[in-house]
Design a protein around this motif. Structure first.
Motif, PDB file in Angstrom:
ATOM      1  N   PRO A   1       0.875  -1.376  -0.037  1.00 11.34           N
ATOM      2  CA  PRO A   1      -0.080   0.033  -0.076  1.00 11.34           C
ATOM      3  C   PRO A   1       0.935   1.197   0.134  1.00 11.34           C
ATOM      4  O   PRO A   1       1.951   1.382   0.797  1.00 11.34           O
ATOM      5  N   ALA A   2       0.565   2.128  -0.669  1.00 10.88           N
ATOM      6  CA  ALA A   2       1.260   3.549  -0.998  1.00 10.88           C
ATOM      7  C   ALA A   2       1.195   4.360   0.530  1.00 10.88           C
ATOM      8  O   ALA A   2       2.182   4.945   0.908  1.00 10.88           O
ATOM      9  N   ALA A   3       0.189   3.833   1.121  1.00 14.80           N
ATOM     10  CA  ALA A   3       0.126   4.604   2.376  1.00 14.80           C
ATOM     11  C   ALA A   3      -0.727   3.789   3.362  1.00 14.80           C
ATOM     12  O   ALA A   3      -1.440   2.937   3.176  1.00 14.80           O
ATOM     13  N   ILE A   4       0.145   3.639   4.647  1.00 15.58           N
ATOM     14  CA  ILE A   4      -0.733   2.988   5.735  1.00 15.58           C
ATOM     15  C   ILE A   4      -1.400   3.527   6.763  1.00 15.58           C
ATOM     16  O   ILE A   4      -1.130   4.728   7.201  1.00 15.58           O
ATOM     17  N   ALA A   5      -2.908   3.094   6.654  1.00 12.49           N
ATOM     18  CA  ALA A   5      -3.636   4.007   7.597  1.00 12.49           C
ATOM     19  C   ALA A   5      -3.337   3.709   9.002  1.00 12.49           C
ATOM     20  O   ALA A   5      -3.227   2.519   9.547  1.00 12.49           O
ATOM     21  N   GLY A   6      -3.431   4.713   9.846  1.00  5.38           N
ATOM     22  CA  GLY A   6      -3.135   4.620  11.101  1.00  5.38           C
ATOM     23  C   GLY A   6      -4.375   4.059  11.875  1.00  5.38           C
ATOM     24  O   GLY A   6      -4.121   3.347  13.261  1.00  5.38           O
ATOM     25  N   GLN A   7      -5.659   3.902  11.459  1.00  7.42           N
ATOM     26  CA  GLN A   7      -6.685   3.350  12.048  1.00  7.42           C
ATOM     27  C   GLN A   7      -7.100   2.291  11.113  1.00  7.42           C
ATOM     28  O   GLN A   7      -6.984   2.427   9.942  1.00  7.42           O
ATOM     29  N   LYS A   8      -8.235   1.655  11.727  1.00 10.39           N
ATOM     30  CA  LYS A   8      -8.782   0.593  10.970  1.00 10.39           C
ATOM     31  C   LYS A   8      -9.644   1.245   9.768  1.00 10.39           C
ATOM     32  O   LYS A   8     -10.450   2.141  10.219  1.00 10.39           O
ATOM     33  N   VAL A   9      -9.477   1.178   8.548  1.00  6.69           N
ATOM     34  CA  VAL A   9     -10.389   1.468   7.400  1.00  6.69           C
ATOM     35  C   VAL A   9     -11.842   1.122   7.481  1.00  6.69           C
ATOM     36  O   VAL A   9     -11.908  -0.094   7.291  1.00  6.69           O
ATOM     37  N   LYS A  10     -12.762   1.806   7.695  1.00  6.96           N
ATOM     38  CA  LYS A  10     -14.278   1.291   7.908  1.00  6.96           C
ATOM     39  C   LYS A  10     -14.707   1.260   6.367  1.00  6.96           C
ATOM     40  O   LYS A  10     -14.346   1.950   5.393  1.00  6.96           O
ATOM     41  N   LYS A  11     -15.425   0.174   5.998  1.00 12.30           N
ATOM     42  CA  LYS A  11     -16.136  -0.221   5.015  1.00 12.30           C
ATOM     43  C   LYS A  11     -17.238   1.049   4.743  1.00 12.30           C
ATOM     44  O   LYS A  11     -17.773   1.631   5.341  1.00 12.30           O
ATOM     45  N   LYS A  12     -17.345   1.270   3.296  1.00 18.60           N
ATOM     46  CA  LYS A  12     -18.335   2.295   2.842  1.00 18.60           C
ATOM     47  C   LYS A  12     -19.024   1.582   1.879  1.00 18.60           C
ATOM     48  O   LYS A  12     -18.859   0.453   1.254  1.00 18.60           O
ATOM     49  N   GLU A  13     -19.964   2.362   1.137  1.00 20.41           N
ATOM     50  CA  GLU A  13     -20.910   1.861   0.286  1.00 20.41           C
ATOM     51  C   GLU A  13     -19.952   1.954  -0.835  1.00 20.41           C
ATOM     52  O   GLU A  13     -19.284   2.804  -1.341  1.00 20.41           O
ATOM     53  N   GLY A  14     -20.290   1.056  -1.946  1.00 23.29           N
ATOM     54  CA  GLY A  14     -19.729   1.007  -3.090  1.00 23.29           C
ATOM     55  C   GLY A  14     -18.407   0.436  -3.280  1.00 23.29           C
ATOM     56  O   GLY A  14     -17.870   0.026  -2.215  1.00 23.29           O
ATOM     57  N   ASN A  15     -17.627   0.353  -4.152  1.00 25.76           N
ATOM     58  CA  ASN A  15     -16.146  -0.067  -4.358  1.00 25.76           C
ATOM     59  C   ASN A  15     -15.136   0.670  -3.850  1.00 25.76           C
ATOM     60  O   ASN A  15     -15.055   2.216  -3.652  1.00 25.76           O
ATOM     61  N   SER A  16     -14.153   0.248  -3.443  1.00 23.94           N
ATOM     62  CA  SER A  16     -12.759   0.989  -2.880  1.00 23.94           C
ATOM     63  C   SER A  16     -11.643   0.808  -3.779  1.00 23.94           C
ATOM     64  O   SER A  16     -11.501  -0.362  -4.300  1.00 23.94           O
ATOM     65  N   VAL A  17     -10.753   1.751  -3.715  1.00 28.68           N
ATOM     66  CA  VAL A  17      -9.595   1.594  -4.715  1.00 28.68           C
ATOM     67  C   VAL A  17      -8.459   1.640  -3.464  1.00 28.68           C
ATOM     68  O   VAL A  17      -8.416   2.472  -2.747  1.00 28.68           O
ATOM     69  N   LEU A  18      -7.549   0.778  -3.786  1.00 28.63           N
ATOM     70  CA  LEU A  18      -6.400   0.788  -2.848  1.00 28.63           C
ATOM     71  C   LEU A  18      -4.970   0.840  -3.853  1.00 28.63           C
ATOM     72  O   LEU A  18      -4.861   0.273  -4.669  1.00 28.63           O
ATOM     73  N   GLU A  19      -4.436   2.249  -3.402  1.00 30.87           N
ATOM     74  CA  GLU A  19      -3.379   2.517  -4.307  1.00 30.87           C
ATOM     75  C   GLU A  19      -2.025   1.629  -3.742  1.00 30.87           C
ATOM     76  O   GLU A  19      -1.641   1.777  -2.742  1.00 30.87           O
ATOM     77  N   LEU A  20      -1.458   1.198  -4.598  1.00 29.40           N
ATOM     78  CA  LEU A  20      -0.276   0.404  -4.395  1.00 29.40           C
ATOM     79  C   LEU A  20       1.083   0.926  -5.040  1.00 29.40           C
ATOM     80  O   LEU A  20       0.974   1.483  -6.129  1.00 29.40           O
ATOM     81  N   GLU A  21       2.351   0.634  -4.340  1.00 30.43           N
ATOM     82  CA  GLU A  21       3.390   0.931  -5.002  1.00 30.43           C
ATOM     83  C   GLU A  21       4.440  -0.121  -4.906  1.00 30.43           C
ATOM     84  O   GLU A  21       4.242  -1.159  -4.119  1.00 30.43           O
ATOM     85  N   ARG A  22       5.518  -0.048  -5.772  1.00 31.74           N
ATOM     86  CA  ARG A  22       6.420  -1.191  -5.730  1.00 31.74           C
ATOM     87  C   ARG A  22       7.359  -1.416  -4.692  1.00 31.74           C
ATOM     88  O   ARG A  22       7.708  -0.415  -4.093  1.00 31.74           O
ATOM     89  N   THR A  23       7.542  -2.558  -4.276  1.00 27.00           N
ATOM     90  CA  THR A  23       8.493  -2.879  -3.247  1.00 27.00           C
ATOM     91  C   THR A  23       9.971  -3.015  -3.962  1.00 27.00           C
ATOM     92  O   THR A  23       9.715  -2.888  -5.151  1.00 27.00           O
TER      93      THR A  23
END
Length: 399
Positions: free
Chosen positions: A281-303
């Motif tokens: 993940p390009a950014a690590i959330a400090g708190q649990k990410v809550k589910k929302k209506e609709g789709n979600s996009v997770l931005e990734l970066e190369r290791t």
């Protein structure tokens, strides 16, 4: 062959106990010092005096019979042994070992020892093939216990099949080989990476893969067995540390990179079996990410590509990579060999039966410089690891 070696023989109850008396004789003749522990059921077949005469040592069978008040007998015996041999091993004793029970002298010592443990089963052919027995044996395999497979033949129960205790001469030969075999990697430092990495999304979620770490742990165990100073850099797995191996525990691809680089300059051989995440993940959330209506996009970066970076930094090291593929295995492995500046790529088709993640067996093909190629059939990962390291050692360090 076995001069000054200390063998602790644990004898459980079955008709094959008479062979254990002959085994003590053979081990003693080979120069080993043998001490014997018997279960109560074993005493129903052979008297302790027989083992005492053959071993010229006291025989133990009662956890609370302290023959020497200056020590605790079951701990003293556990610490004394160079090798613990359970022969014959009944289905009951195998079940105790698999479940960590310690309700008699034998099972208590087996829990306390840090020496290698070998098990030589002997039982009825149908008992040996029972799902529960097979499950217990499989668990002990995972715990690092070595088995001396029973032979086939006429059994005391009247059946003909697999279940006879291996002959004392053969067991003695295997034990002697364990202590006298060549250590071609003695004086060498081997670094092995194993298992998956975890790339955190938030405090409760992460990205990972199906790698169990079994192949990497088998490679580390084989390296130690061949005499190397062995460093195992492991992602999160539920496997015991092989005997003689130092484990460095990591979680993420970045942590694995840093750990490998910390050992790289002094390494002679690096074996990269770990299934390292290609993205995080390009950014690590400090708190649990809550589910929302609709789709979600997770931005990734190369290791960072660890194998490629090691290839760029390589000076004297022999660099071995693994390639887990699902198609065009040879093409991708050869391409990886060149791009990563590796010396060998060990490739397998993880979609094949008995060769993918979490199996106890594997089938691989080794690709090396100069169009080198050698295929290995399906075999247990521990045996395969020893064959692979023996091949690489003979080609690289026996020059």
């Amino acid at each position: 062959m076995l001069a000054n070696r200390k063998i602790l023989l644990c004898v459980s109850g079955g008709i094959a106990v008479y062979k254990a008396v002959a085994l003590v004789s053979k081990l003693s003749q080979a120069g080993a010092e043998v001490k014997v522990i018997m279960t109560e059921s074993a005493k129903q077949f052979v008297q302790p005096l027989s083992f005492q005469v053959m071993s010229r040592n006291d025989v133990y069978f009662d956890t609370f019979d302290e023959k020497d008040s200056s020590v605790i007998a079951h701990i003293d015996l556990a610490d004394w042994a160079d090798l613990v041999l359970v022969a014959p091993a009944t289905a009951n004793m195998i079940a105790k070992m698999a479940n960590g029970l310690g309700d008699d002298m034998v099972s208590t010592v087996l829990l306390a020892t840090t020496a290698p443990i070998w098990v030589a089963p002997a039982m009825n052919v149908h008992m040996y093939d029972h799902p529960a027995v097979k499950r217990n044996i499989d668990r002990l395999h995972h715990d690092g216990i070595r088995f001396i497979e029973p032979s086939e033949g006429f059994l005391a129960c009247g059946y003909v099949g697999k279940g006879r205790l291996e002959e004392p001469e053969k067991i003695t030969e295997l034990v002697a080989g364990h202590f006298t075999k060549n250590k071609p990697l003695k004086g060498k430092k081997v670094v092995v990476t194993a298992g998956p990495t975890r790339e955190r999304i938030d405090p409760v979620r992460f990205l990972t893969n199906f790698s169990s770490g079994k192949m990497g742990y088998a490679m580390a165990e084989a390296a130690a067995e061949l005499g190397a100073e062995t460093i195992l850099i492991s992602g999160p797995v539920s496997l015991p540390v092989p005997s003689g191996v130092k484990r460095i525990q990591v979680e993420s691809a970045q942590q694995m990179l840093e750990a490998v680089l910390g050992e790289y300059d002094s390494a002679d051989l690096v074996v990269k079996t770990a299934a390292v995440a290609d993205y995080r993940p390009a950014a690590i959330a400090g708190q649990k990410v809550k589910k929302k209506e609709g789709n979600s996009v997770l931005e990734l970066e190369r290791t960072v590509d660890i194998l490629q970076q090691l290839g760029q930094l390589k000076s004297h090291q022999i660099l071995v990579g693994f390639a887990a593929e699902t198609d065009h295995v040879a093409k991708y492995a050869k391409d990886k060999l060149e791009r990563k500046n590796a010396d060998y790529i060990i490739a397998n088709d993880v979609s094949a039966d008995s060769a993918g993640f979490d199996h106890d067996t594997n089938a691989v093909t080794v690709y090396g410089r100069g169009e080198f190629e050698r295929a290995f059939p399906v075999m247990p990962k521990k045996a395969l690891a020893l064959d692979l390291l023996t091949l690489i050692t003979e080609k690289e360090f026996a020059k």
